[in-house]
Design a protein around this motif. Structure first.
Motif, PDB file in Angstrom:
ATOM      1  N   MET A   1      90.088 -29.827  28.138  1.00 37.90           N
ATOM      2  CA  MET A   1      89.324 -28.607  27.867  1.00 37.90           C
ATOM      3  C   MET A   1      88.667 -28.711  26.503  1.00 37.90           C
ATOM      4  O   MET A   1      89.237 -29.197  25.559  1.00 37.90           O
ATOM      5  N   ARG A   2      87.470 -28.210  26.371  1.00 34.15           N
ATOM      6  CA  ARG A   2      86.761 -28.306  25.110  1.00 34.15           C
ATOM      7  C   ARG A   2      86.402 -26.918  24.599  1.00 34.15           C
ATOM      8  O   ARG A   2      86.336 -25.949  25.352  1.00 34.15           O
ATOM      9  N   LEU A   3      86.125 -26.829  23.290  1.00 33.77           N
ATOM     10  CA  LEU A   3      85.842 -25.537  22.695  1.00 33.77           C
ATOM     11  C   LEU A   3      84.508 -24.980  23.166  1.00 33.77           C
ATOM     12  O   LEU A   3      83.598 -25.713  23.564  1.00 33.77           O
ATOM     13  N   PHE A   4      84.397 -23.659  23.050  1.00 31.45           N
ATOM     14  CA  PHE A   4      83.259 -22.927  23.552  1.00 31.45           C
ATOM     15  C   PHE A   4      82.094 -23.002  22.567  1.00 31.45           C
ATOM     16  O   PHE A   4      81.895 -22.136  21.750  1.00 31.45           O
ATOM     17  N   LEU A 496      94.498 -39.449  17.957  1.00 34.00           N
ATOM     18  CA  LEU A 496      94.703 -38.004  17.989  1.00 34.00           C
ATOM     19  C   LEU A 496      93.383 -37.295  17.683  1.00 34.00           C
ATOM     20  O   LEU A 496      92.725 -37.603  16.683  1.00 34.00           O
ATOM     21  N   THR A 497      93.013 -36.348  18.531  1.00 36.94           N
ATOM     22  CA  THR A 497      91.860 -35.486  18.293  1.00 36.94           C
ATOM     23  C   THR A 497      92.324 -34.033  18.358  1.00 36.94           C
ATOM     24  O   THR A 497      92.970 -33.630  19.319  1.00 36.94           O
ATOM     25  N   GLN A 498      92.001 -33.280  17.327  1.00 35.29           N
ATOM     26  CA  GLN A 498      92.388 -31.864  17.290  1.00 35.29           C
ATOM     27  C   GLN A 498      91.211 -31.027  16.812  1.00 35.29           C
ATOM     28  O   GLN A 498      90.620 -31.303  15.763  1.00 35.29           O
ATOM     29  N   ARG A 499      90.860 -30.016  17.601  1.00 36.21           N
ATOM     30  CA  ARG A 499      89.770 -29.107  17.253  1.00 36.21           C
ATOM     31  C   ARG A 499      90.312 -27.690  17.186  1.00 36.21           C
ATOM     32  O   ARG A 499      91.113 -27.288  18.026  1.00 36.21           O
ATOM     33  N   VAL A 500      89.854 -26.948  16.183  1.00 34.39           N
ATOM     34  CA  VAL A 500      90.262 -25.557  16.023  1.00 34.39           C
ATOM     35  C   VAL A 500      89.017 -24.705  15.816  1.00 34.39           C
ATOM     36  O   VAL A 500      88.210 -24.972  14.916  1.00 34.39           O
ATOM     37  N   ALA A 522      91.622 -14.866  15.169  1.00 35.32           N
ATOM     38  CA  ALA A 522      91.900 -15.599  16.404  1.00 35.32           C
ATOM     39  C   ALA A 522      91.600 -17.081  16.170  1.00 35.32           C
ATOM     40  O   ALA A 522      90.569 -17.418  15.578  1.00 35.32           O
ATOM     41  N   GLU A 523      92.506 -17.953  16.608  1.00 30.90           N
ATOM     42  CA  GLU A 523      92.299 -19.397  16.495  1.00 30.90           C
ATOM     43  C   GLU A 523      92.617 -20.062  17.826  1.00 30.90           C
ATOM     44  O   GLU A 523      93.668 -19.807  18.416  1.00 30.90           O
ATOM     45  N   PHE A 524      91.689 -20.909  18.262  1.00 37.79           N
ATOM     46  CA  PHE A 524      91.870 -21.655  19.508  1.00 37.79           C
ATOM     47  C   PHE A 524      92.102 -23.120  19.166  1.00 37.79           C
ATOM     48  O   PHE A 524      91.284 -23.754  18.489  1.00 37.79           O
ATOM     49  N   THR A 525      93.238 -23.664  19.606  1.00 36.63           N
ATOM     50  CA  THR A 525      93.614 -25.053  19.324  1.00 36.63           C
ATOM     51  C   THR A 525      93.425 -25.904  20.570  1.00 36.63           C
ATOM     52  O   THR A 525      93.894 -25.547  21.654  1.00 36.63           O
ATOM     53  N   ASP A 526      92.752 -27.033  20.404  1.00 40.43           N
ATOM     54  CA  ASP A 526      92.545 -27.989  21.491  1.00 40.43           C
ATOM     55  C   ASP A 526      92.947 -29.365  20.965  1.00 40.43           C
ATOM     56  O   ASP A 526      92.265 -29.938  20.118  1.00 40.43           O
ATOM     57  N   ARG A 527      94.083 -29.900  21.453  1.00 42.78           N
ATOM     58  CA  ARG A 527      94.640 -31.151  20.922  1.00 42.78           C
ATOM     59  C   ARG A 527      94.857 -32.152  22.040  1.00 42.78           C
ATOM     60  O   ARG A 527      95.330 -31.791  23.130  1.00 42.78           O
ATOM     61  N   GLU A 528      94.501 -33.415  21.763  1.00 43.78           N
ATOM     62  CA  GLU A 528      94.732 -34.490  22.724  1.00 43.78           C
ATOM     63  C   GLU A 528      95.218 -35.726  21.983  1.00 43.78           C
ATOM     64  O   GLU A 528      94.605 -36.161  21.005  1.00 43.78           O
ATOM     65  N   LEU A 529      96.334 -36.293  22.448  1.00 42.18           N
ATOM     66  CA  LEU A 529      96.914 -37.486  21.833  1.00 42.18           C
ATOM     67  C   LEU A 529      97.104 -38.553  22.903  1.00 42.18           C
ATOM     68  O   LEU A 529      97.694 -38.284  23.956  1.00 42.18           O
ATOM     69  N   THR A 530      96.602 -39.731  22.639  1.00 35.40           N
ATOM     70  CA  THR A 530      96.806 -40.878  23.521  1.00 35.40           C
ATOM     71  C   THR A 530      97.391 -42.027  22.716  1.00 35.40           C
ATOM     72  O   THR A 530      97.201 -42.118  21.498  1.00 35.40           O
ATOM     73  N   TYR A 540      97.384 -30.207  24.391  1.00 35.39           N
ATOM     74  CA  TYR A 540      97.874 -28.882  24.034  1.00 35.39           C
ATOM     75  C   TYR A 540      96.669 -27.997  23.758  1.00 35.39           C
ATOM     76  O   TYR A 540      95.817 -28.331  22.918  1.00 35.39           O
ATOM     77  N   THR A 541      96.548 -26.873  24.468  1.00 32.11           N
ATOM     78  CA  THR A 541      95.474 -25.909  24.249  1.00 32.11           C
ATOM     79  C   THR A 541      96.081 -24.509  24.241  1.00 32.11           C
ATOM     80  O   THR A 541      96.903 -24.178  25.097  1.00 32.11           O
ATOM     81  N   LYS A 542      95.655 -23.696  23.267  1.00 29.40           N
ATOM     82  CA  LYS A 542      96.177 -22.336  23.219  1.00 29.40           C
ATOM     83  C   LYS A 542      95.320 -21.471  22.298  1.00 29.40           C
ATOM     84  O   LYS A 542      94.846 -21.930  21.253  1.00 29.40           O
ATOM     85  N   LEU A 543      95.126 -20.213  22.699  1.00 29.93           N
ATOM     86  CA  LEU A 543      94.486 -19.203  21.870  1.00 29.93           C
ATOM     87  C   LEU A 543      95.578 -18.344  21.244  1.00 29.93           C
ATOM     88  O   LEU A 543      96.420 -17.780  21.943  1.00 29.93           O
TER      89      LEU A 543
END
Length: 814
Positions: A1-4, A496-500, A522-530, A540-543
């Protein structure tokens, strides 16, 4: 999932707020700032009034928390501007012919304290060490004289609610997760590393924000520490420098230099610093394990020394094309390296048999004696670039746009060798290396709109991105072939890529006696680790929502009450999530957890402040509850090595009271004392074991200052940190004390500082860990008692404030 579409939202908001501001633009306004001449701190609530040639009041205002004020367009007969505040001499500025610098902005106004005569003795006032504001506690750095030749870390360990362990771990009210700001600019580097690279001589004050408002990043479960660097004003050249020497064995020396040139509309600065500060140490320890019917006892002792050096350079400046626009830019580049050497002698005792207990006698003769040599080199190079725009409109609304880019490279080699005691026969030889480039972006916009009745509406959007890639190699010597071979369980590549994405809105107001602030973030976290050893990415994604509120009630000039609430978050670092084994030293193998969730904290606090003619007192009661607490858990890896991992295993609660008192005992003699006492409780499940442990913790910090002459001051300080429980054990107490003598040259041209660090040679702390089948205890000693000499100088110190940029992400994983 990616940020809006975060960039689209950000750009649209900039254009929208700019359009609003420009449509409201009217005639010229006049702005300025008011500061205390002695402490150089902003003066809040100072009255600024404009008078005509006929002594008629034309307009007026009061200064804000930063000492800033803005007046509407002035009438043609405006002649005089007066600045007044209780306890200070009135400052008068003639406006006729004064164009300001830059246009429409007056030079900084300095207020001097009133002098009062008493029986032919003149007593000069001095502002207190601590000031209570709506959302923070402000502590003046100059009150902690013995930290002057050190770093920001040396200064922070003297703060009332901060503890720093022997190994440099910083905790705020018992919690290790907090955010560091430099002049209000974000820096997610590890607090210890940010502060270790900042000379204490450059720090004006430390702002401890334990219940931040919605406009600040929600990062840092314990709150925010804002480091405010020193400010100077005027036009022309200035040169400010500091030097330090504390011995050649081990090496301890350093220097920093800052050059500034200021004109009416712009200023530029360039600076650099270098610091070498080695520390010799000694370590004793023991490990006990019970595996099946085998009891192993492994005592050890040996040297544990540190070689630490760092250097950095920074350039930047600001430009004001008109009275309402300020553009600032900065570049920062630095390097830091710490070499930790541990040369330890081990004896391995083994006892087998039924019904053994962990602390039974493991025999009198060691089965094996060996010498372990472990060298861990941690290095990091850091680059950061920032560009900011601040636009003030005629209706006093303000738009700020900030951009920050960072590129850092972290890593360093590790070697680990075991030889038979008394010989050079190898029994183990390992080597590993890490190279981890890190790229970070931050884009944010903030808009502040004044409303009627002294209210203000603030709103903003933010987007930040982190990409951290790492190559980790690990090789072990084959003692038969004498060739190094890769062990795939310890070698890996991680990405690791993390967007907030974040947004906030808050309403602030101020009446004669009541100031308040309430907001929602409000903070939306979008994290991906390979990683190479893994089969699928960890995501990990969460608002998350972060409400906050602060109220400050000024009962009288001498009494204040403050009530505050905020919710915070602490996202795990790459190190804690690295999903492969890492053999950092002989007794431990560490493995991260890629599924770690952020920690969440709710903070409530109530403060009271009392100011008298010769004393000040501030008391704060607080409650801090952390959920999804990340525990460091030890297990048995084999008979002589513990396995360490990290997991969300429960919650932690701190309930306590902290106090700050300052008393002027006699003219020229004052004492400062602060303390923090709190009940610390940990509850959860770790490695299948229920945890429910607590301790009553406290720490004390104090100093006394005595002025022998107008220019010569003596200070003695002391810091004590009590014993505290951890997830699986106990950290012992710690006592540190220092004394110093400081001579200030006349006319403010510099100072000479002589300090004795660690007077009692008591930098000793024991770290213990225990579970049903293992026990570990380590005693760390640092031999850092030293006499050090510092010299600071200032030539034509009249430059404007240099808002140096710092890295946003790099050293958090250093």
């Amino acid at each position: 999932m990616r940020l809006f579409s975060p960039l689209s939202c950000l750009l649209l908001s900039v254009l929208y707020f700019t359009r609003i501001g420009l449509s409201l633009a009217q005639t010229s306004a006049l702005a300025g700032q008011v500061r205390d001449r002695q402490t150089d701190q902003p003066v809040e609530y100072a009255t600024v009034s404009v008078w005509s040639r006929d002594s008629v009041l034309l307009t007026g205002t009061v200064t804000d928390a930063k000492g800033d004020y803005t007046l509407p367009a002035l009438a043609s007969d405006a002649a005089v501007l007066n600045v007044q505040f209780m306890g200070y001499k009135t400052a008068t500025i003639r406006l006729e012919g004064n164009t300001g610098t830059p246009a429409g902005r007056l030079p900084v106004t300095y207020l001097s304290l009133l002098e009062r005569g008493l029986k032919e003795v003149t007593v000069k006032g001095e502002r207190g060490t601590s000031t209570l504001r709506l959302d923070r506690q402000v502590l003046a750095a100059k009150a902690f004289q013995n930290a002057a030749n050190g770093t920001g870390l040396d200064l922070l360990r003297r703060m009332p609610n901060v503890t720093v362990t022997n190994e440099g771990v910083i905790a705020l009210r018992g919690n290790t997760g907090f955010l560091v700001l430099i002049n209000g600019k974000p820096s997610t580097r590890a607090p210890a590393d940010v502060l270790a690279q900042l000379p204490a001589n450059l720090i004006e004050s430390v702002e401890i924000i334990t219940s931040p408002s919605a406009q600040y990043d929600a990062e840092g479960r314990a709150g925010i520490i804002n480091i405010v660097t020193k400010t100077t004003v005027g036009q022309g050249w200035s040169v400010v420098g500091n030097t330090l020497f504390a011995g050649a064995d081990p090496l301890r020396y350093g220097a920093d230099l800052t050059l500034t040139y200021s004109a009416k509309r712009w200023n530029v600065y360039a600076g650099g610093d270098y610091r070498r500060y080695d520390i010799d140490g000694f370590r004793t320890g023991e490990v006990r394990t019970l595996v099946g019917d085998t009891l192993t006892y492994l005592p050890s002792e040996g040297v544990r020394n540190y070689k630490d050096y760092q250097y950095a350079g920074r350039v930047g400046g600001s430009f004001s094309p008109n009275q309402r626009t300020v553009i600032t830019a900065g570049v920062y580049a630095g390097y830091k390296q710490t070499d930790r050497t541990a040369n330890l002698h081990y004896d391995e005792f083994v006892q087998t048999g039924p019904s053994l207990n962990l602390f039974d006698n493991a025999g009198r003769t060691p089965r094996r004696e060996f010498f372990n040599q472990n060298l861990f080199v941690r290095s990091g190079s850091f680059q950061a670039y920032n560009l900011d725009l601040t636009q003030t409109f005629a209706n006093k609304s303000k738009l700020t746009v900030l951009g920050l880019y960072e590129y850092s490279v972290l890593g360093g080699p590790l070697t680990n060798r075991d030889t038979r005691e008394g010989s050079t026969d190898l029994s183990l030889s390992e080597r590993s290396d890490e190279r981890s480039p890190l790229t970070g972006w931050r884009l944010q916009t903030d808009y502040s709109l004044p409303l009627p009745n002294k209210r203000r509406l603030d709103a903003g959007l933010q987007y930040r991105s982190l990409h951290h890639a790492g190559d980790f190699t690990f090789e072990r010597l084959n003692l038969t072939t004498n060739q190094f071979e890769t062990d795939p369980a310890f070698a890996d590549r991680m990405d690791l890529t993390q967007r907030v994405g974040a947004g906030y809105v808050q309403l602030a107001g101020d009446t004669k006696r009541l100031a308040y602030n309430a907001g929602l973030r409000a903070e939306f976290t979008d994290r991906e680790l390979t990683h190479r050893l893994g089969r699928q990415p960890f995501t990990y994604t969460k608002l998350s929502l972060f409400p906050s509120a602060q109220v400050l009630w000024t009962v009288s000039d001498a009494h204040k009450f403050r009530l505050a609430f905020s919710r915070r978050i602490d996202r795990p670092t790459s190190k804690l999530m690295a999903p492969f084994q890492n053999h950092r030293h002989a007794e431990t193998i560490e493995t991260g957890d890629p599924n770690l969730r952020p920690e969440l904290a709710n903070v409530v606090e109530l403060s009271f402040s009392r100011t008298a003619s010769k004393a000040t007192l501030t008391l704060t009661g607080y409650y801090n509850h952390v959920t999804d607490k990340i525990f460091r858990v030890n297990t048995i890896y084999n008979r002589t090595i513990l396995g360490r991992t990290y997991t969300n295993a429960g919650q932690a609660t701190s309930v306590g009271t902290e106090g700050i008192a300052e008393v002027r005992l006699l003219p020229g003699w004052k004492a400062y004392l602060s303390g923090n006492i709190y009940q610390f409780r940990i509850r959860g499940v770790a490695d299948g074991v229920n945890l429910n442990t607590n301790s009553l913790n406290y720490n004390l910090t104090g100093n006394t200052s005595l002025d022998f002459t107008k220019y010569l001051r003596f200070q003695w300080d002391l810091t004590y940190v009590s014993r505290t429980v951890t997830v699986q054990g106990v950290d012992s107490n710690l006592l540190l004390s220092n004394m110093g003598l400081k001579y200030n040259f006349p006319n403010g041209r510099g100072a000479l500082n002589l300090q004795l660090i660690n007077v009692f040679n008591s930098n000793i702390q024991t770290i213990g860990t225990q579970a049903p089948l293992f026990f570990s205890s380590t005693d760390y000693r640092k031999y850092d008692r030293v006499l050090q000499v510092g010299l600071s100088f200032s030539l034509n110190d009249s430059g404007k404030k240099a808002k140096a940029v710092k890295t946003e992400y790099g050293e958090k994983d250093f």
